[in-house]
Design a protein around this motif. Structure first.
Motif, mmCIF file in Angstrom:
data_model
loop_
_atom_site.group_PDB
_atom_site.id
_atom_site.type_symbol
_atom_site.label_atom_id
_atom_site.label_comp_id
_atom_site.label_asym_id
_atom_site.label_seq_id
_atom_site.Cartn_x
_atom_site.Cartn_y
_atom_site.Cartn_z
ATOM 1 N N LEU A 158 27.885 31.062 27.880
ATOM 2 C CA LEU A 158 27.305 32.361 27.560
ATOM 3 C C LEU A 158 27.819 33.435 28.512
ATOM 4 C CD1 LEU A 158 23.565 31.346 26.957
ATOM 5 C CD2 LEU A 158 25.375 31.626 25.252
ATOM 6 N N TYR A 159 28.110 33.041 29.750
ATOM 7 C CA TYR A 159 28.529 33.998 30.775
ATOM 8 C C TYR A 159 29.653 33.398 31.607
ATOM 9 C CZ TYR A 159 28.421 36.697 35.130
ATOM 10 O OH TYR A 159 28.771 37.447 36.223
ATOM 11 N N LEU A 160 30.709 34.197 31.817
ATOM 12 C CA LEU A 160 31.833 33.779 32.640
ATOM 13 C C LEU A 160 32.243 34.926 33.544
ATOM 14 C CD1 LEU A 160 34.059 31.746 33.410
ATOM 15 C CD2 LEU A 160 35.436 32.689 31.532
ATOM 16 N N ASN A 161 32.325 34.640 34.844
ATOM 17 C CA ASN A 161 32.720 35.638 35.832
ATOM 18 C C ASN A 161 34.036 35.214 36.463
ATOM 19 O OD1 ASN A 161 33.003 37.360 38.086
ATOM 20 N ND2 ASN A 161 30.783 37.536 38.338
ATOM 21 N N LEU A 162 35.082 36.036 36.246
ATOM 22 C CA LEU A 162 36.406 35.785 36.807
ATOM 23 C C LEU A 162 36.822 36.902 37.756
ATOM 24 C CD1 LEU A 162 38.198 34.569 33.546
ATOM 25 C CD2 LEU A 162 37.497 33.143 35.476
ATOM 26 N N ASN A 163 35.902 37.715 38.172
ATOM 27 C CA ASN A 163 36.217 38.826 39.080
ATOM 28 C C ASN A 163 36.983 38.339 40.317
ATOM 29 O OD1 ASN A 163 34.777 40.482 37.376
ATOM 30 N ND2 ASN A 163 32.978 40.647 38.709
ATOM 31 N N ARG A 164 37.791 39.236 40.859
ATOM 32 C CA ARG A 164 38.457 39.027 42.148
ATOM 33 C C ARG A 164 39.359 37.790 42.174
ATOM 34 N NH1 ARG A 164 35.295 37.773 46.087
ATOM 35 N NH2 ARG A 164 33.440 37.261 44.867
ATOM 36 N N ASN A 165 40.021 37.502 41.064
ATOM 37 C CA ASN A 165 41.025 36.453 41.022
ATOM 38 C C ASN A 165 42.399 37.091 40.807
ATOM 39 O OD1 ASN A 165 40.081 33.453 41.036
ATOM 40 N ND2 ASN A 165 38.507 34.518 39.830
ATOM 41 N N PRO A 166 43.490 36.459 41.276
ATOM 42 C CA PRO A 166 44.823 37.045 41.147
ATOM 43 C C PRO A 166 45.470 36.843 39.775
ATOM 44 C CG PRO A 166 44.969 34.987 42.352
ATOM 45 C CD PRO A 166 43.496 35.244 42.126
ATOM 46 N N ILE A 183 35.790 40.598 34.269
ATOM 47 C CA ILE A 183 37.176 40.509 34.752
ATOM 48 C C ILE A 183 37.485 41.781 35.549
ATOM 49 C CG2 ILE A 183 38.096 38.879 33.044
ATOM 50 C CD1 ILE A 183 39.020 41.279 31.392
ATOM 51 N N SER A 184 36.687 42.044 36.542
ATOM 52 C CA SER A 184 36.803 43.264 37.345
ATOM 53 C C SER A 184 37.338 42.952 38.748
ATOM 54 C CB SER A 184 35.439 43.958 37.462
ATOM 55 O OG SER A 184 34.979 44.396 36.207
ATOM 56 N N ALA A 185 37.766 44.032 39.424
ATOM 57 C CA ALA A 185 38.223 43.954 40.816
ATOM 58 C C ALA A 185 39.332 42.923 40.998
ATOM 59 C CB ALA A 185 37.048 43.653 41.749
ATOM 60 N N MET A 186 40.216 42.856 40.014
ATOM 61 C CA MET A 186 41.374 41.966 40.092
ATOM 62 C C MET A 186 42.568 42.766 40.607
ATOM 63 S SD MET A 186 41.142 39.663 36.647
ATOM 64 C CE MET A 186 39.944 38.360 36.458
ATOM 65 N N GLN A 187 42.991 42.456 41.785
ATOM 66 C CA GLN A 187 44.031 43.257 42.422
ATOM 67 C C GLN A 187 45.394 43.135 41.740
ATOM 68 O OE1 GLN A 187 44.113 42.305 46.593
ATOM 69 N NE2 GLN A 187 42.112 43.248 46.986
#
Length: 416
Positions: free
Chosen positions: A318-326, A352-356
């Motif tokens: 239902l929820y997936l957090n991939l933030n801050r991954n390259p 999918i935020s804060a992905m540099q």
């Protein structure tokens, strides 16, 4: 008065301040004189929060039954009002420098003789005459005999030992609370692999399960010194645990075989937090084993792509957090369906935020996410292109508004 006598009398006064009949009561006596009680919410799941954090060392020893009378301390006493009115009792023992966590005292339902003072300043003397035959304080309540809790009323206990520098936990440390404990918070301590064998979470004997903690739903092990997990760490709680937090433990570039084996036993797990643990992949076997998983945090890791193993998961997230991954790009293969069906069909929220390194979100990236309601793709500094057909490839004869056809989106956040 002996240390044991003082413990038996004072623990109840320290821990359980009663909130009843719209009045707040506090005891005049107590070991630390710094604890506080707070009624968190109303309704069927009322919670009584008991803050016993930052106590003096001697107070902690008395409270937990340590010191010269270790192992012989009195029970934590639970007054009648609490057992009747509160579904959850949350006991906070944070920041007490408890390096060695021994077996916790049991609970018993009685209130010792004490003097209580209401917020209005009126004093209530609780004497044996004002306590009924069951040992419960009935002074100041209605003259009607108190009724026992209904059959469907189960009082649950949450305990927190955050920021105590705990390095060692005795086997069966929580066994005295076997039938009531529902949450254990051990975050921000010094726990290692050796400190957490399976026996730590062992409970009382049971004919159905092996020394279970049958109501334990939440376990927080975040911010410890874990590089691996004992394969049997969850053997007493694998059939009940629904939420596990392992954030900020250095588990390495990939989960080792014993850690994967331990996590694979959690068939009832709904929420898993593996944020900031350093992994660059997610094991396919683990994705298959976690058949009840609904919420997964993988933010702050070293994932270069969306793990393909998740597309073959046995459950629908239902929820997936991939933030801050390259991750450099999201495309049509990022959330691909497997031959066994779509593991993405129920996904409602994707972060999918804060992905540099994220530069492109291409055509058809989210086409298989038909249940998606919230997409957060913000603060990606290198993001150059978010394709207008990222959700659905458009036919030549289709209108602009049909771009969202078949989707249930409520929120799309693409702040650059």
């Amino acid at each position: 008065m002996t240390r044991l006598d003082r413990h038996a009398i004072c623990v109840g006064l320290l821990i359980f301040c009663i909130l009843a009949d719209s009045q707040s009561y506090r005891t005049k006596k107590g070991i630390c004189k710094r604890c506080s009680c707070e009624k968190l919410n109303a309704g069927p799941n009322q919670t009584l929060r008991l803050d016993c954090s930052r106590l003096e060392a001697n107070d902690v020893e008395d409270l937990l039954g340590y010191g010269e009378d270790e192992g012989h301390g009195g029970a934590w006493t639970l007054p009648y009002e609490a057992s009747q009115d509160y579904r959850i009792i949350k006991i906070i023992l944070d920041a007490n420098s408890i390096n060695h966590l021994r077996r916790l005292p049991p609970l018993k339902e009685e209130f010792p003789n004490a003097t209580r003072e209401s917020e209005t300043g009126s004093t209530v003397n609780v004497t044996p005459e004002s306590v009924n035959s069951t040992g419960f304080d009935i002074h100041g309540n209605s003259t009607a005999s108190p009724s026992p809790p209904s059959d469907d009323f189960t009082m649950l206990i949450e305990v927190s030992f955050r920021a105590n520098h705990v390095k060692r936990i005795d086997p069966g440390a929580f066994a005295a609370l076997s039938n009531t404990i529902c949450s254990i918070d051990l975050a921000n301590n010094d726990l290692t692999y050796d400190a957490l064998p399976g026996s730590v979470f062992g409970g009382d004997f049971s004919n159905q399960r092996y020394e279970p903690l049958p109501n334990l739903k939440k376990l927080n092990l975040a911010r410890n010194m874990l590089h691996s997990l004992d394969a049997k760490i969850f053997e007493h709680i694998s059939f009940t645990l629904e939420e596990l937090n392992l954030q900020w433990n250095s588990l390495g570039n990939s989960l080792d075989t014993v850690t994967e084996a331990a996590l694979s036993t959690l068939t009832k797990l709904k929420t898993l937090n593996l944020a900031d643990v350093g992994i660059s992949s997610f094991p396919e076997g683990l994705a298959h084993a976690l058949i009840s998983l609904e919420n997964l945090r993988l933010d702050g890791n070293k994932l270069a792509v969306v793990p393909t193993s998740l597309s073959m998961a046995s459950s629908s997230l239902l929820y997936l957090n991939l933030n801050r991954n390259p991750i450099t790009k999201i495309n049509a293969t990022s959330f691909v369906e497997s031959v066994h069906g779509s593991a993405w069909s129920k996904l409602e929220t994707l972060d999918i935020s804060a992905m540099q390194e994220l530069t492109y979100v291409l055509k058809g990236s989210f086409e298989n996410l038909k249940g998606l309601r919230t997409l957060r793709c913000a603060y990606n500094q290198k993001l150059m292109h978010f394709d207008e057909e990222a959700f659905r490839l458009m036919g030549d004869d289709e209108m602009e508004w049909e771009r969202w056809k078949g989707f249930q989106l409520k929120e799309v956040n693409t702040i650059m």
